[in-house]
Scaffold this active site. Structure first.
Site, short mmCIF file in Angstrom:
data_model
loop_
_atom_site.label_atom_id
_atom_site.label_comp_id
_atom_site.label_asym_id
_atom_site.label_seq_id
_atom_site.Cartn_x
_atom_site.Cartn_y
_atom_site.Cartn_z
N GLU A 1 -10.15 30.14 22.80
CA GLU A 1 -8.58 30.74 23.53
C GLU A 1 -7.96 30.19 22.50
OE1 GLU A 1 -11.50 29.25 24.53
OE2 GLU A 1 -12.30 30.63 26.08
N HIS B 1 -14.55 25.51 37.26
CA HIS B 1 -13.88 27.26 37.32
C HIS B 1 -12.55 27.33 39.05
CE1 HIS B 1 -17.09 27.83 34.75
NE2 HIS B 1 -16.29 29.05 35.03
C1 LIG Z 1 -13.91 27.97 26.33
C2 LIG Z 1 -14.81 28.56 27.48
N1 LIG Z 1 -14.28 30.06 27.04
C3 LIG Z 1 -14.61 30.45 28.16
C4 LIG Z 1 -15.86 30.39 28.56
C5 LIG Z 1 -16.48 31.71 29.36
N2 LIG Z 1 -17.85 31.20 28.98
C6 LIG Z 1 -19.08 30.82 29.60
S1 LIG Z 1 -20.41 31.53 28.64
C7 LIG Z 1 -19.62 32.58 27.58
C8 LIG Z 1 -20.60 33.40 27.31
C9 LIG Z 1 -21.24 32.19 26.07
O1 LIG Z 1 -22.01 32.82 24.71
P1 LIG Z 1 -22.50 32.25 24.23
O2 LIG Z 1 -22.14 30.91 23.40
O3 LIG Z 1 -23.15 33.27 23.44
O4 LIG Z 1 -24.11 31.91 24.62
P2 LIG Z 1 -25.05 32.17 26.16
O5 LIG Z 1 -24.71 32.89 27.46
O6 LIG Z 1 -25.16 33.59 24.97
O7 LIG Z 1 -26.20 31.41 26.17
C10 LIG Z 1 -18.50 32.72 28.14
C11 LIG Z 1 -17.24 33.62 27.10
C12 LIG Z 1 -15.99 28.57 28.00
N3 LIG Z 1 -17.21 28.24 29.58
N4 LIG Z 1 -15.43 27.88 27.36
#
Ligand SMILES: Cc1ncc(C[n+]2csc(CCOP(=O)(O)OP(=O)(O)O)c2C)c(N)n1
Ligand SMILES: Cc1ncc(C[n+]2csc(CCOP(=O)(O)OP(=O)(O)O)c2C)c(N)n1
Ligand SMILES: [Mg+2]
Ligand SMILES: [Mg+2]
Lengths: 377, 337, 377, 337
Positions: free
Chosen positions: B69, B138
C-alpha cells in the site's frame, strides 16, 4: 565491533553494453574530467563555507555534511541528461546545484537549481524554490526535475518509480536517481518501491551512499549482508559497487546503471562505499568523535575524494604536477580550510549565491496558511 | 451515455455501478488518468468496481500492483508529479494504515511544500464501514485520521448518485482525496437509483438534506444516514420531527446547512460509525458548539462506535455500533431535555 | 503471460549440518511417515468438510481453501517442538490444529489448539480461543504458542522476530515459523522484519507458499525474481526451495531451516512451490476459473499432495498397494469427495470438533466492549 | 536514589533528565524491560534520553534498531508477547507514521483480540511538538490519530515531575501507551524542578490545575500549557481570572476536573498545537458540549494549529500555531460574550 570500513570493492557487473571495452569514463573529454574535479571542489567548498557561515553566526540550523562524500554526488550526477530527475536527501545538499551543472555554471538555460536558489533555501528565504516552507534538503521542483522529499527516509523511491512510470507513458526517456544512506535501506518502503520498479522495469537508479554509519548506528546493526548492493539480489536487479571516494568509479558504475535503466532494462542499486567524515549533523560532530573508534575515523577520511580525483587527472596527464598543487583543500576540515584552498571560480560561485540569499526576504507570515489545497475557483 | 460495457444505460443503478461508471467515464475523458491497486485489473477489483477497465484501457493505464500500500500511494504521488491523474484503490480501506506515511506526509503535503507548483490529483478510494461481519480489519471507518492530516479532502457518499458525482468531482479536483465507499451499500437494492445520462459532478462542501424536520437535527454520513432516516420515521410515529443531514464531504464541511437546520430544530444528534474519541462526530459537535452555540436548546449527542475495535460476531458487532434504536433514544432524550 | 507454474526446483542449500548424508526425512520413523500421510488427509478433509458445511447452510463466512497446499502445512509443522511458535495466515487454517498433533490426537497435554477450539472459531462461538472476536484464521494464543495475526499481510513477521528475541533472552530455544503467501512478500514489513531478524540472527523461518497467485494477481506482477527464495539474498540469509506438493520435501527444507535457526545461525526463507487450486476464497471460485488459464489450473492441480505422499510411502514400502487404494480423496474437489474417501479417524476427529462448535454458544453482546484495555484495579 | 550515572541526585532536573531517570529506574526495577529504537544505544538517543543505558544494561536489553519504525513497533509487540515490557523510542514522533499499521492494528488490538489473554506493556515514546523551527517533519503533534484508534493510552506530560511519574506509570500500566514528549521542554531551564527521591508514579486520568481562576477555563496539555499560564498572567492584568488545566493524559481523560472548573467559570477555551479538525481540542469541546452543556455561558473556543502542516520559517510557523496572544483574545471574547 570489527568491520572493514571505507574499503571499496569494485565489482564489475556485466550490465554495461559490452560492445567495446570502454568504460563510461573513457568517453569523457579532458574538459569533462577537469570540470568534475572543479565540481568536487565546489561541493567541498559549499560544505566548508556553510560551516563557516554558521560559526560566524550568519546561518542557523543543522548542517548535514557531505564532506568526504562529494565524489558520489559529482560522479552520479555528471552523466545525467537535463531531462533526468533526481531525488537527493539530507546529506546531498550540493546535488541541488550540481544537477545539470556543466560548462558555464551560470548559463541561463540550466534546468538544475541555481546556487542562488539553493542558498535562499539554506537561509530560509522566500526565493527558495519551496519558498522556505520546509527546511534544508527538502526542496524540489517539477520544472527543475528534482523530487521534493519529506524527512521520511527512502520515502521518495516510490515517488521516483511512479514518476518514471508516467515519464515512460509520456514518451520520455528520463532516468531518476534517488540517493539514500545505507541505514535507510532498512525501511520497508525501500523494498516496496524497488520491487515495484523491478516488476515494471522502471528507470530508477538507487544510489546508496554507504558511509558506514546511520547517525549513531553502525552498518552491521542495520544490515546483515556485507554489501548493501546485495539487497539488489532480492529484487532480481543489478547491484553495483563503486569506490565512493573516486569520482570516476562512481561515474562508471552509475552510468552503467543509468544506461541499463534508459534502455528499458529496469532499476538497479549502486552502492558507493564511503565514510561519514564528521557527525551525523554538525550538532553531532563532538559525539561522533566518541562513539566511533579513532582508527576508524582516520582510515575513513584517509582517501579524500579531492586527492583521489587529482591523482587520476595527474595519471591521465590532464593536469601538471604544478597544477596539482595549486589548491590545498584536501584533507582539511572546515576550520582549517580557507578560500585560498579552493579554485576562485568555486568561491565566487558560492559567494554570489550567499549574497543573493542574504538579500532575499523572509516569506510573509500568512504564507504559512497558503497552498494547503489547490484552489478550484 | 454510460461508458461501462455490459451495463444497461437505463434503469436503476446500484452504488458500486455508480462508482464503476465514474471510473470508466473519467478514464475516457482524461487520457492522463491512471488506475492502480491490488487486483483491480485481471480480477476487476475485489468488489468489481474496476471490472472491464483493464480490457478497455490496457495494462499501461490499469495497473495490478504488488501488495504494498505504501508503494501504491507513493507511486501515485510520482504519477501525479509526472502529470497524471490517479485513482488508487485500497482493497479494503482498513489496509490504508500500511500506506499511512506516504499519504499524510508525502501526498497530502506535496502541493504545500512546493508552494503550489505541483498539484496532486490523486484519489484514494476503497470499501469502508462495518455492519457486514467483516471484523476488525474489514470494517473500519478511519476517516478521522485523514481529517486530522492537513492537505487531504475527505469524502463519503451514501447514494449511487452521490457516489458517481462525488467521485468524478474528486478525480477533477486536483487535490488528494480520500474517498470512503460504503461496501454494505455497494449492492443494496433499496438504494438503487436512476443516474443522469449526462456528465455531472457534485461540488464538495454541500450537504444534502435527506429528510426534513423541525424538532431535532440528525447529522451523519455514509451508512449511518440510513439509520438516521429510519430513526426519523420511528420518531415521526412518536410525534418528533427529525431533519436528516448527509454531509457527504467531511473536508470541506458544509457548516451552513448544519447551522441552518439547528437554528430551526435547536437539537443535534451526530451519528457515525467511527470510534468516538477524536472522530468526526465530535468535530461536528465542536464546530456547532463554537459557532452555533446559541441555537442549541439541549446538549448535542454523539452516537458513534464505542471506542473499541469492530468485533466479528454479530451481537458483539452491533453492540458497539450505532443503531436506529440508539439514535431514536438519543433524539427523544434531546427533545425532552 | 508465460510462466512455469507449479514446478518445483529443489535446490540443495548447504545449511543442514552435513555430518552425515542423511536428510531430515531419513530420520523419520515409519509411524511418523504414516502420521504425516494421515495429517495430509486431515487437512484436506477439513477443507472439504467446511465447504460442505457451508453448502448445507450450517456455516457462514468466506473460506480460504488450503486445498492442494496441505503438504506445506503438514511438512512444515511436523518437525516442530511443542515449545516452538507458529504464525499461520488465511490459507493455513489447518495449521492451528496440526501444530503439535502427533500420536494420540486427543492427548490432553497437547499444546496446539484442539479441533474443538478451531471449529468454535470457524463457527464464531465463545469457545474459540479468541472468543470469536476476530474471524477465520485470526486466532492465536500465548499458551498454545500461536501468534494472533491481523489481516495485514506479512504483519506478524516482526512480531515473530521480537518474540524470538524475547525467547532467546528468556533462555528458550524456540523457533517460530511464519507462513506467508508469495504476494505478501511485496509488503515493506516483510523486508523490515526479516532484515532485523537477519541482523540479530533470530530463529524465524519464513515459509512462503508460492501458489502463483495473490488473489487475482499472478506472481510475476508482484515479484521480479524467478523464485521468491531469491528475496533471501537481499538479507544475506539462506533461501530454500521446496516442492510444495511433497510433504517430505517440505519437511526436509523447513527442518534444515529450523535447525539452522535453532542453532543460532538466524532466519531463512523457505519457498514452497505450489498452486492455488481454487479461488482466493470460495466467493472467488467461479471467477478464478476465468481469470486463470485452464491449462494452468489443470497443471497446477495435477500433483495432488495426497498422491505424491502416497507414492513415497509405497516406494518406501510403508504401505502396500492395497492400503494405497483404500481412500480416494485424491484429485477430488469438495463436491466430489465424500466421507468414505478419508480415513475414518480423520472424519471422527473433525466430527467431534464440529459437534462441539455447534453446541458452543455465541459470546454475549457486551463482550464487544470488553478487553479494550487491561484493567488495572 | 536516582539510578542515573553522573546525574546529581539533588538539584532541579530538566524534562529530558526526568525521562532518563524514569527509564533507568524502570530498567533497574524490571529485569524484563527492554528499550529499543534508532540510535538509542551507542549514541544514547538523538536527545540523550537513553544516554548511558547501553553501558549499564547491555546490548541485549538496549537495542539499536535498523531504521524501520514498523519493525520497531512490531518487534516490540513480539517482545511483549514473550513477556517483556518494552520502551520503543521514535526518534521524532513524526516518524511514527511509518509504523502506523503495526501500532493501530497489531499492537493496540492484541489484548482485545486475545480476549485479555495477552497484555501489551509497550510504551512508544518520542519527541513531539512545534515552536522549534523543526518544519513539517520534526514538529508534529499527531496524537489524535491514536486517540481515534481504540486500545491505546495517550499521554503528554508538560513538566519534569509529570514526565517521570507518567512514564514510570506507563511502563507499569500493561497497556500500549503513546507517550508524547515535548522536545522544546526537554532542556528548558525555567521548568526544571526537584524530583522526589522516592519511587513515584502518576495515575492516568488525573488532570492538574496549573493556575486557579474563576472567570474562564483554559484546558490544554504539553507545551501549550505554558502558553495558557502566560495567558492567565496577561488576563489577570486585564482583570480576568483564568483557570489553567493540564489534562496530562488524553486517553483516559479526566473529565471531572474540566467539568468542575467550567461549573465555576462558565467559559471554556481549549488549546493545543495539533491541526484543528478531529484534533483533541475538538474532542474536549464535544465532551463538554455533551455532558456539561448547562455550565457554559458562552461558546467554547478552540485555539489550535490551523489545518496546515507546520512550516519551517519562524513567522510562518508562528502564524499557524497557538500563541499567548491568540489565547488571551479568545478568553476575552469568551468572557465578554
Ligand atoms: C496489507 C494488506 N493488503 C491487502 C490485503 C488483501 N488481501 C488479502 S489476501 C490477498 C492476496 C494474498 O496473496 P498471497 O500473499 O499470495 O497469499 P495467498 O492468498 O495466495 O495464499 C490480498 C491482496 C491484506 N489482507 N493486507
Ligand atoms: C523514517 C525515518 N526514521 C528516522 C529518521 C531519523 N533519521 C534521520 S537521518 C538518520 C540516519 C540515516 O542514516 P543513513 O541512511 O545511513 O544516511 P546518512 O545520514 O548516513 O547519510 C535517521 C535515523 C528519519 N529521517 N526518517
Ligand atoms: Mg549512512
Ligand atoms: Mg499466493
Amino acid at each position: 565491533m570489527s568491520r572493514e570500513s571505507g574499503t571499496a570493492t569494485a565489482e564489475a557487473t556485466p550490465i554495461h553494453a559490452q560492445v567495446s571495452n570502454l568504460r563510461p569514463r573513457d568517453l569523457l573529454s579532458k574538459e569533462d574530467c577537469l570540470e568534475m574535479f572543479r565540481q568536487v571542489y565546489l561541493a567541498r567548498y559549499f560544505d566548508v563555507r556553510l560551516i563557516k557561515e554558521k560559526k560566524r553566526g550568519r546561518l542557523k540550523g543543522t548542517l548535514y555534511s557531505s564532506h568526504n562524500q562529494e565524489a558520489i554526488l559529482v560522479g552520479a550526477l555528471f552523466g545525467l541528461k537535463p531531462t533526468d530527475w533526481i531525488s537527493p536527501i539530507h546529506r546531498d545538499m550540493p546535488a541541488f546545484f550540481l544537477k545539470d551543472l556543466r560548462g558555464d555554471w551560470n548559463r541561463p538555460d540550466r534546468i538544475g537549481m541555481s546556487i542562488e536558489e539553493v542558498c535562499a533555501q539554506v537561509w530560509g528565504r522566500v526565493d527558495s524554490p519551496g519558498r522556505a516552507r520546509d527546511n534544508w534538503s527538502h526542496i524540489g521542483s517539477r520544472s527543475k526535475k528534482i523530487i521534493h522529499s519529506t524527512s521520511m527516509l527512502a520515502g521518495t523511491i516510490p515517488v521516483a518509480a511512479g514518476l518514471m512510470y508516467a515519464d515512460r507513458l509520456n514518451g520520455g526517456d528520463a532516468v531518476c536517481i534517488t540517493f539514500n544512506g545505507e541505514g535507510s535501506t532498512a525501511q520497508g518502503i525501500f523494498h516496496e518501491a524497488i520491487n515495484y520498479a523491478a516488476v515494471h522495469k522502471l528507470p530508477v537508479v538507487t544510489v546508496v551512499e554507504n558511509n558506514q554509519w546511520a547517525y549513531g548506528t553502525p552498518f552491521e546493526l542495520g544490515c546483515a549482508t556485507p554489501d548493501v548492493a546485495d539487497r539488489a539480489k532480492g529484487f532480481g536487479i543489478p547491484g553495483l559497487i563503486a569506490d565512493g571516494q573516486d569520482v570516476f568509479d562512481v561515474y562508471d558504475k552509475v552510468m552503467m546503471a543509468v544506461e541499463h535503466a534508459r534502455s528499458g532494462k529496469g532499476p538497479s542499486i549502486v552502492e558507493c562505499k564511503t565514510f561519514r567524515a564528521y557527525g551525523h549533523g554538525d550538532h553531532d560532530d563532538d559525539r561522533a568523535n566518541k562513539y566511533r573508534p579513532q582508527e576508524e575515523i582516520i582510515a575513513g577520511r584517509a582517501r579524500d575524494p579531492i586527492g583521489v580525483c587529482r591523482q587520476t587527472l595527474l595519471d591521465l596527464g590532464y593536469i601538471s604536477a604544478a597544477e596539482a598543487t595549486t589548491y590545498h583543500a584536501e584533507g582539511k576540515n572546515a576550520s582549517e580550510a580557507t578560500n585560498e584552498d579552493f579554485p576562485p571560480e568555486v568561491v565566487d560561485y558560492l559567494n554570489a549565491g550567499i549574497e543573493f540569499a542574504l538579500q532575499s526576504p523572509l516569506p510573509a507570515a500568512e504564507e504559512g496558511a497558503m497552498w494547503v489545497f489547490k484552489e478550484n475557483n | 451515455m454510460s461508458a461501462v460495457a455490459n451495463t444497461p444505460t437505463t434503469g436503476r443503478k446500484n452504488y458500486v455501478t455508480a462508482i464503476k461508471e465514474a471510473l470508466f467515464e473519467e478514464m475516457e475523458r482524461n487520457p492522463d488518468m491512471i488506475c492502480q491497486g491490488e487486483d483491480i485489473g485481471i480480477l476487476g477489483g475485489a468488489f468489481g468496481a474496476t471490472d472491464g477497465l483493464l480490457a478497455k484501457y490496457g495494462s499501461d493505464r490499469v495497473i495490478d500492483m504488488p501488495i504494498a500500500e505504501a508503494c501504491i500511494v507513493g507511486s501515485a504521488t510520482g504519477l501525479a508529479l509526472g502529470g497524471k491523474t490517479v485513482m488508487a484503490e485500497m482493497q479494503f480501506i482498513d489496509f490504508i494504515s500500511c500506506g499511512f506515511d506516504q499519504i499524510v506526509n508525502m501526498l497530502a503535503t506535496y502541493h504545500y511544500r512546493t508552494a503550489g507548483e505541483v498539484n496532486m490529483p490523486v484519489v484514494l478510494r476503497g470499501p469502508a464501514g462495518a455492519y457486514g461481519g467483516g471484523a476488525l480489519y474489514h470494517s473500519q471507518m478511519n476517516e478521522a485520521w485523514f481529517c486530522n492530516s492537513p492537505g487531504l479532502k475527505v469524502i463519503c457518499p451514501s447514494t449511487p448518485y452521490d457516489a458517481k458525482g462525488l467521485l468524478k468531482g474528486a478525480l477533477r479536483d486536483g487535490n488528494p482525496c480520500l474517498f470512503f465507499e460504503i461496501k454494505e451499500l455497494y449492492r443494496k437494492r433499496e438504494i438503487e437509483e436512476l443516474l443522469p445520462e449526462d456528465d455531472y459532478t457534485i461540488p464538495f462542501g454541500k450537504a444534502a438534506i435527506r429528510h426534513e424536520g423541525t424538532d431535532v437535527t440528525l447529522v451523519s454520513y455514509g451508512q449511518n444516514v440510513y439509520h438516521c432516516i429510519q430513526a426519523a420515521a420511528e420518531l415521526e410515529k412518536l410525534g418528533v420531527s427529525a431533519e436528516v443531514i448527509d454531509i457527504r464531504t467531511l473536508v470541506p464541511l458544509d457548516e451552513d446547512t448544519i447551522f441552518t437546520s439547528i437554528a430551526k430544530t435547536n437539537h443535534l444528534i451526530v451519528v457515525n460509525e467511527a470510534p468516538m474519541t477524536c472522530g468526526f462526530a465530535g468535530e461536528i459537535i465542536a464546530r456547532v458548539a463554537e459557532k452555533a452555540f446559541e441555537y442549541l436548546d439541549a446538549p448535542p449527542i454523539r452516537i458513534t462506535r464505542l471506542d473499541t475495535p469492530v468485533p466479528w460476531v454479530k451481537p458483539l458487532e452491533l453492540f458497539v455500533l450505532p443503531s436506529v434504536e440508539k439514535i431514536v433514544q438519543a433524539a427523544l432524550k434531546s427533545v425532552k431535555f
